[in-house]
Scaffold this motif. Structure first.
Motif, PDB file in Angstrom:
ATOM      1  N   LEU A   1       0.862  -1.187   0.000  1.00 45.45           N
ATOM      2  CA  LEU A   1       0.000   0.000   0.000  1.00 45.45           C
ATOM      3  C   LEU A   1       0.894   1.230   0.000  1.00 45.45           C
ATOM      4  O   LEU A   1       1.846   1.318   0.786  1.00 45.45           O
ATOM      5  N   MET A   2       0.593   2.208  -0.860  1.00 45.66           N
ATOM      6  CA  MET A   2       1.402   3.422  -0.971  1.00 45.66           C
ATOM      7  C   MET A   2       0.558   4.649  -0.672  1.00 45.66           C
ATOM      8  O   MET A   2      -0.588   4.744  -1.115  1.00 45.66           O
ATOM      9  N   ASN A   3       1.104   5.571   0.078  1.00 42.19           N
ATOM     10  CA  ASN A   3       0.429   6.814   0.427  1.00 42.19           C
ATOM     11  C   ASN A   3       1.020   7.940  -0.411  1.00 42.19           C
ATOM     12  O   ASN A   3       2.128   8.404  -0.163  1.00 42.19           O
ATOM     13  N   HIS A   4       0.253   8.372  -1.409  1.00 41.48           N
ATOM     14  CA  HIS A   4       0.712   9.462  -2.273  1.00 41.48           C
ATOM     15  C   HIS A   4       0.243  10.818  -1.769  1.00 41.48           C
ATOM     16  O   HIS A   4       0.510  11.840  -2.414  1.00 41.48           O
TER      17      HIS A   4
ATOM     18  N   GLY B   1      -3.059  -0.171  10.183  1.00 40.62           N
ATOM     19  CA  GLY B   1      -1.841   0.577  10.458  1.00 40.62           C
ATOM     20  C   GLY B   1      -1.960   1.992   9.935  1.00 40.62           C
ATOM     21  O   GLY B   1      -3.030   2.436   9.496  1.00 40.62           O
ATOM     22  N   ILE B   2      -0.860   2.722   9.987  1.00 41.53           N
ATOM     23  CA  ILE B   2      -0.816   4.104   9.503  1.00 41.53           C
ATOM     24  C   ILE B   2       0.376   4.251   8.561  1.00 41.53           C
ATOM     25  O   ILE B   2       1.495   3.871   8.898  1.00 41.53           O
TER      26      ILE B   2
ATOM     27  N   ILE C   1       5.224   3.636   2.395  1.00 44.24           N
ATOM     28  CA  ILE C   1       4.604   2.408   1.910  1.00 44.24           C
ATOM     29  C   ILE C   1       4.425   1.444   3.081  1.00 44.24           C
ATOM     30  O   ILE C   1       5.107   1.547   4.097  1.00 44.24           O
ATOM     31  N   GLN C   2       3.491   0.521   2.927  1.00 44.37           N
ATOM     32  CA  GLN C   2       3.264  -0.531   3.907  1.00 44.37           C
ATOM     33  C   GLN C   2       3.146  -1.853   3.175  1.00 44.37           C
ATOM     34  O   GLN C   2       2.278  -2.019   2.313  1.00 44.37           O
ATOM     35  N   THR C   3       4.035  -2.780   3.485  1.00 42.82           N
ATOM     36  CA  THR C   3       3.997  -4.104   2.866  1.00 42.82           C
ATOM     37  C   THR C   3       3.057  -5.000   3.651  1.00 42.82           C
ATOM     38  O   THR C   3       3.154  -5.108   4.872  1.00 42.82           O
TER      39      THR C   3
END
Length: 243
Positions: free
Chosen positions: A161-164, A191-192, A198-200
């Motif tokens: 997951l990627m936070n743009h 999670g945050i 990014i979150q794997t």
């Protein structure tokens, strides 16, 4: 009548063949030449050597790697035990050769007493039954897709997951029981993600039936009107190798 001729090459390079169409009217068959060129797609791994750190006995450790599709086609992949189909066929021939001597076992080994022979049939019946069982095992060997399997190492899919955005993005996995959704596990489930971070997510799959599966999963993100959607497609085979 329109027919579709499928080209499914297993090696790169030029391939040719011929196709004959026969009619039941007694007319001469019609032949056409077939030609196709197979090229290697630009698909590879992020690394071709994986080293995992020191791990205590009875614990687990992991590292990540990526399959990189640099082409413009959809790539279907499998984790295999052997690098080529030729190596797979050689292993299948080896397993079949190990099964073959079973049909040559002397009938006396199956009958220790006359009572046993009377209950289970003649020696010819034993030989025929054994030949049938061996043939079944050989067919299973030939159908075995030879997927990767190891007692120590395992391969599990990961999703990122990627936070743009410019602010923190709390996320939560939305549980589903549709179809085979209950067979999938995600870790972590919430999670945050910091801005630009990014979150794997590690995905585990445990099913009791074989077949093709397609499932859609959603992750809700605080402040976003829509969920992040992940679609997983996979094909699960039974392990048919002899033990």
């Amino acid at each position: 009548m329109q027919v579709t001729v499928e080209f499914h090459p297993l090696t790169i390079g030029d391939h040719s063949g011929s196709l004959a169409v026969c009619c039941n009217t007694g007319e001469k068959s019609i032949q056409t030449n077939l030609h196709g060129e197979a090229v290697d797609a630009n698909i590879g791994l992020s690394t071709y050597s994986v080293k995992i750190g020191k791990t205590f006995i009875n614990t687990s450790n992991y590292t990540t790697m990526f399959i990189e599709n640099r082409s413009n086609i959809t790539a279907h992949f499998q984790w295999k035990t052997f690098p080529t189909e030729e190596d797979e066929n050689e292993e299948k021939r080896r397993q079949c050769c190990l099964l073959q001597p079973l049909t040559e076992v002397p009938p006396d080994n199956f009958i220790e007493e006359e009572d046993t022979e009377q209950e289970e049939g003649s020696s010819e019946d034993h030989t025929a039954l054994l030949s049938y069982m061996v043939q079944e095992e050989m067919e299973k060997v030939q159908e075995d897709p030879m997927l990767f399997s190891d007692d120590i190492f395992s391969i599990e899919p990961m999703v990122t997951l990627m936070n743009h955005g410019a602010i923190d993005a709390p996320f939560t996995y939305i549980h589903t029981t549709a179809n085979v959704g209950y067979c999938f596990k995600f870790a972590p489930e919430e999670g945050i993600i910091a801005p630009g971070g990014i979150q794997t997510i590690q995905i585990s799959f445990n099913a009791t039936v074989a077949g093709r599966f397609e499932e859609e999963f959603q992750f809700s993100v605080a402040g976003s009107p829509t969920s992040a959607i992940l679609t997983i497609k996979l094909s699960l085979h039974q392990d048919l190798s002899p033990h």
